[in-house]
Write a protein that holds these residues in place. Structure first.
Motif, PDB file in Angstrom:
ATOM      1  N   GLN A  64       0.664  -1.174  -0.002  1.00 26.24           N
ATOM      2  CA  GLN A  64      -0.035  -0.175   0.234  1.00 26.24           C
ATOM      3  C   GLN A  64       0.863   1.097  -0.009  1.00 26.24           C
ATOM      4  O   GLN A  64       0.538   2.298  -0.608  1.00 26.24           O
ATOM      5  N   SER A  65       1.987   1.292   0.621  1.00 27.30           N
ATOM      6  CA  SER A  65       2.829   2.463   0.911  1.00 27.30           C
ATOM      7  C   SER A  65       3.506   2.836  -0.596  1.00 27.30           C
ATOM      8  O   SER A  65       3.639   3.844  -1.071  1.00 27.30           O
ATOM      9  N   GLU A  66       3.858   1.581  -1.420  1.00 25.20           N
ATOM     10  CA  GLU A  66       4.469   1.473  -2.721  1.00 25.20           C
ATOM     11  C   GLU A  66       3.648   2.263  -3.660  1.00 25.20           C
ATOM     12  O   GLU A  66       3.958   3.166  -4.353  1.00 25.20           O
ATOM     13  N   PHE A  67       2.275   1.816  -3.595  1.00 24.25           N
ATOM     14  CA  PHE A  67       1.475   2.328  -4.690  1.00 24.25           C
ATOM     15  C   PHE A  67       1.008   3.754  -4.233  1.00 24.25           C
ATOM     16  O   PHE A  67       0.474   4.431  -5.152  1.00 24.25           O
ATOM     17  N   LEU A  68       0.822   4.097  -3.168  1.00 19.38           N
ATOM     18  CA  LEU A  68       0.405   5.386  -2.620  1.00 19.38           C
ATOM     19  C   LEU A  68       1.400   6.125  -3.216  1.00 19.38           C
ATOM     20  O   LEU A  68       1.150   7.296  -3.748  1.00 19.38           O
ATOM     21  N   GLN A  69       2.681   5.831  -3.062  1.00 18.25           N
ATOM     22  CA  GLN A  69       3.844   6.763  -3.523  1.00 18.25           C
ATOM     23  C   GLN A  69       3.577   6.991  -4.957  1.00 18.25           C
ATOM     24  O   GLN A  69       3.776   8.306  -5.387  1.00 18.25           O
ATOM     25  N   PHE A  70       3.512   6.002  -6.049  1.00 13.68           N
ATOM     26  CA  PHE A  70       3.247   6.157  -7.352  1.00 13.68           C
ATOM     27  C   PHE A  70       1.862   7.091  -7.521  1.00 13.68           C
ATOM     28  O   PHE A  70       2.000   7.767  -8.508  1.00 13.68           O
ATOM     29  N   VAL A 133      -5.886   3.041 -11.332  1.00 14.67           N
ATOM     30  CA  VAL A 133      -5.405   1.495 -11.032  1.00 14.67           C
ATOM     31  C   VAL A 133      -4.615   1.743  -9.934  1.00 14.67           C
ATOM     32  O   VAL A 133      -4.654   1.022  -8.942  1.00 14.67           O
ATOM     33  N   MET A 134      -3.716   2.496  -9.859  1.00 11.62           N
ATOM     34  CA  MET A 134      -3.010   2.958  -8.881  1.00 11.62           C
ATOM     35  C   MET A 134      -3.422   3.070  -7.497  1.00 11.62           C
ATOM     36  O   MET A 134      -3.195   2.512  -6.483  1.00 11.62           O
ATOM     37  N   GLY A 135      -4.458   3.982  -7.693  1.00 10.26           N
ATOM     38  CA  GLY A 135      -5.329   4.475  -6.563  1.00 10.26           C
ATOM     39  C   GLY A 135      -6.193   2.993  -5.791  1.00 10.26           C
ATOM     40  O   GLY A 135      -6.132   2.861  -4.601  1.00 10.26           O
ATOM     41  N   VAL A 136      -6.724   2.276  -7.018  1.00  9.46           N
ATOM     42  CA  VAL A 136      -7.540   1.170  -6.290  1.00  9.46           C
ATOM     43  C   VAL A 136      -6.583   0.217  -5.675  1.00  9.46           C
ATOM     44  O   VAL A 136      -7.100  -0.203  -4.694  1.00  9.46           O
ATOM     45  N   ILE A 137      -5.340  -0.148  -6.334  1.00  5.04           N
ATOM     46  CA  ILE A 137      -4.480  -0.984  -5.805  1.00  5.04           C
ATOM     47  C   ILE A 137      -3.998  -0.631  -4.327  1.00  5.04           C
ATOM     48  O   ILE A 137      -3.988  -1.305  -3.352  1.00  5.04           O
ATOM     49  N   PHE A 138      -3.850   0.769  -4.259  1.00  2.24           N
ATOM     50  CA  PHE A 138      -3.447   1.380  -2.972  1.00  2.24           C
ATOM     51  C   PHE A 138      -4.645   0.962  -1.903  1.00  2.24           C
ATOM     52  O   PHE A 138      -4.244   0.489  -0.655  1.00  2.24           O
ATOM     53  N   LEU A 139      -5.845   1.290  -2.365  1.00  5.32           N
ATOM     54  CA  LEU A 139      -6.737   1.058  -1.368  1.00  5.32           C
ATOM     55  C   LEU A 139      -7.081  -0.323  -1.002  1.00  5.32           C
ATOM     56  O   LEU A 139      -7.357  -0.477   0.299  1.00  5.32           O
ATOM     57  N   THR A 180       2.004   2.128   9.508  1.00  4.03           N
ATOM     58  CA  THR A 180       1.517   2.645   8.291  1.00  4.03           C
ATOM     59  C   THR A 180       2.569   3.899   8.080  1.00  4.03           C
ATOM     60  O   THR A 180       3.002   3.946   6.797  1.00  4.03           O
ATOM     61  N   LEU A 181       2.728   4.771   8.718  1.00  2.00           N
ATOM     62  CA  LEU A 181       3.756   6.064   8.620  1.00  2.00           C
ATOM     63  C   LEU A 181       5.020   5.546   8.570  1.00  2.00           C
ATOM     64  O   LEU A 181       5.774   6.429   7.765  1.00  2.00           O
ATOM     65  N   GLN A 182       5.537   4.650   9.086  1.00  2.00           N
ATOM     66  CA  GLN A 182       6.920   4.024   8.898  1.00  2.00           C
ATOM     67  C   GLN A 182       7.144   4.078   7.564  1.00  2.00           C
ATOM     68  O   GLN A 182       8.268   4.296   6.846  1.00  2.00           O
ATOM     69  N   ASN A 183       6.457   3.296   6.748  1.00  2.00           N
ATOM     70  CA  ASN A 183       6.609   3.051   5.187  1.00  2.00           C
ATOM     71  C   ASN A 183       6.384   4.263   4.543  1.00  2.00           C
ATOM     72  O   ASN A 183       6.879   4.535   3.545  1.00  2.00           O
ATOM     73  N   TRP A 184       5.302   5.063   4.970  1.00  2.00           N
ATOM     74  CA  TRP A 184       4.813   6.363   3.974  1.00  2.00           C
ATOM     75  C   TRP A 184       5.940   7.220   3.882  1.00  2.00           C
ATOM     76  O   TRP A 184       6.404   7.711   2.897  1.00  2.00           O
ATOM     77  N   GLN A 185       6.723   7.346   5.174  1.00  2.00           N
ATOM     78  CA  GLN A 185       7.677   8.821   5.420  1.00  2.00           C
ATOM     79  C   GLN A 185       8.851   7.896   4.347  1.00  2.00           C
ATOM     80  O   GLN A 185       9.529   8.976   3.908  1.00  2.00           O
ATOM     81  N   SER A 186       9.244   6.784   4.395  1.00  2.00           N
ATOM     82  CA  SER A 186      10.156   6.279   3.576  1.00  2.00           C
ATOM     83  C   SER A 186      10.178   6.576   2.053  1.00  2.00           C
ATOM     84  O   SER A 186      10.956   6.822   1.471  1.00  2.00           O
ATOM     85  N   LEU A 189      10.304  10.153   1.154  1.00  2.00           N
ATOM     86  CA  LEU A 189      11.672  10.777   1.217  1.00  2.00           C
ATOM     87  C   LEU A 189      12.588  10.046  -0.342  1.00  2.00           C
ATOM     88  O   LEU A 189      13.008  10.915  -0.850  1.00  2.00           O
ATOM     89  N   ALA A 190      12.096   8.866  -0.675  1.00  2.00           N
ATOM     90  CA  ALA A 190      12.719   8.257  -1.788  1.00  2.00           C
ATOM     91  C   ALA A 190      12.559   8.898  -3.129  1.00  2.00           C
ATOM     92  O   ALA A 190      13.159   9.509  -3.826  1.00  2.00           O
ATOM     93  N   VAL A 191      10.933   9.369  -2.997  1.00  2.00           N
ATOM     94  CA  VAL A 191      10.682  10.109  -4.286  1.00  2.00           C
ATOM     95  C   VAL A 191      11.029  11.473  -4.545  1.00  2.00           C
ATOM     96  O   VAL A 191      11.584  12.063  -5.387  1.00  2.00           O
ATOM     97  N   GLY A 192      11.223  12.151  -3.094  1.00  2.00           N
ATOM     98  CA  GLY A 192      11.644  13.537  -3.095  1.00  2.00           C
ATOM     99  C   GLY A 192      13.141  13.719  -3.427  1.00  2.00           C
ATOM    100  O   GLY A 192      13.681  14.371  -4.331  1.00  2.00           O
ATOM    101  N   CYS A 193      14.024  12.516  -3.097  1.00  2.00           N
ATOM    102  CA  CYS A 193      15.267  12.765  -3.251  1.00  2.00           C
ATOM    103  C   CYS A 193      15.632  12.184  -4.876  1.00  2.00           C
ATOM    104  O   CYS A 193      16.571  12.825  -5.536  1.00  2.00           O
ATOM    105  N   MET A 194      14.750  11.413  -5.516  1.00  2.00           N
ATOM    106  CA  MET A 194      14.828  11.071  -6.822  1.00  2.00           C
ATOM    107  C   MET A 194      14.743  12.416  -7.844  1.00  2.00           C
ATOM    108  O   MET A 194      15.388  12.609  -8.408  1.00  2.00           O
TER     109      MET A 194
END
Length: 224
Positions: A64-70, A133-139, A180-186, A189-194
């Motif tokens: 869920q954190s990966e698909f939320l990221q995208f 699709v990304m949103g549905v998979i996240f949910l 949940t937030l442990q995954n979200w923050q990482s 951070l990864a997207v922002g750094c990229m």
């Protein structure tokens, strides 16, 4: 061989995903059985473990954190820009762009997807299909995590002689949001750094980097 060459990137990540989740399931199975043995309980079979809430919650929590990221990255890059980053459109190009720029409807080319040539709901659905699709998979992943997490939490509650929690109780609990937030923050951070690192750093030959000799202020020389 042509199929493999043309789809190598997708196949590579599919292969390492399968290898990683198999590795996770085996390692998790051994770890749980070690914990059970330490507490004087009988070990569980592998199939029992991979269908358990313990395994499901760990998998869904990461998905869920990966698909939320995208989902957020796709949505944000419609309207927000970062000058000099190849991960962003150029300043001034914000927005959903015109039908002509997107090859939609009357501007579609001969081999455009069929739904790009039609208007109405089908056209809108296809034009936003990646984000949807990304949103549905996240949910769905978030829901799976919360349901499986409720089961795991109630198993722990029972071990300590405490009353069971409802799904609603669990999704507002500190334990759920801590995990949940442990995954979200990482992920954020990864997207922002990229986005930021790609302004000044390069990787020759990668489509995620601009050309080695491209100026820092330019997104990509090929796109100019």
């Amino acid at each position: 061989m042509k199929f493999l060459r043309n789809n190598a990137l997708s196949l590579f990540f599919l292969a390492i995903f399968v290898a990683a989740i198999i590795g996770q399931s085996i390692a998790g199975w051994f770890d749980q059985n070690e914990q059970l043995t330490m507490h004087g309980e009988a070990p569980v079979a592998f199939l029992q473990f991979v269908t358990s809430s313990d395994f499901v919650v760990d998998v869904a929590e990461n998905w869920q954190s990966e698909f939320l990221q995208f989902f957020l990255f796709i949505a944000a890059t419609i309207w927000l820009v970062q000058k000099g980053s190849p991960e962003s459109k150029k300043p001034g190009e914000q927005g959903v762009e015109s039908d002509e720029e997107q090859y939609v409807g009357q501007y579609a080319v001969a081999d455009s997807p069929t739904w790009a040539k039609v208007g109405g709901f089908r056209g809108w659905l296809y034009a936003n299909s990646l984000l949807l699709v990304m949103g549905v998979i996240f949910l769905l992943s978030w829901l799976g995590q919360s349901v499986a997490g409720t089961v795991v939490a109630n198993e722990e509650q029972a071990e300590h002689g405490l009353p069971a929690m409802t799904w609603g109780d669990y999704v507002v609990s500190p334990d759920f949001w801590n995990r949940t937030l442990q995954n979200w923050q990482s992920e954020f951070l990864a997207v922002g750094c990229m986005v930021a690192f790609s302004i000044y750093l390069r990787q020759r030959g990668s489509s995620e980097s601009k050309e080695v000799g491209a100026p820092h202020h330019a997104g990509s020389m090929a796109a100019e």
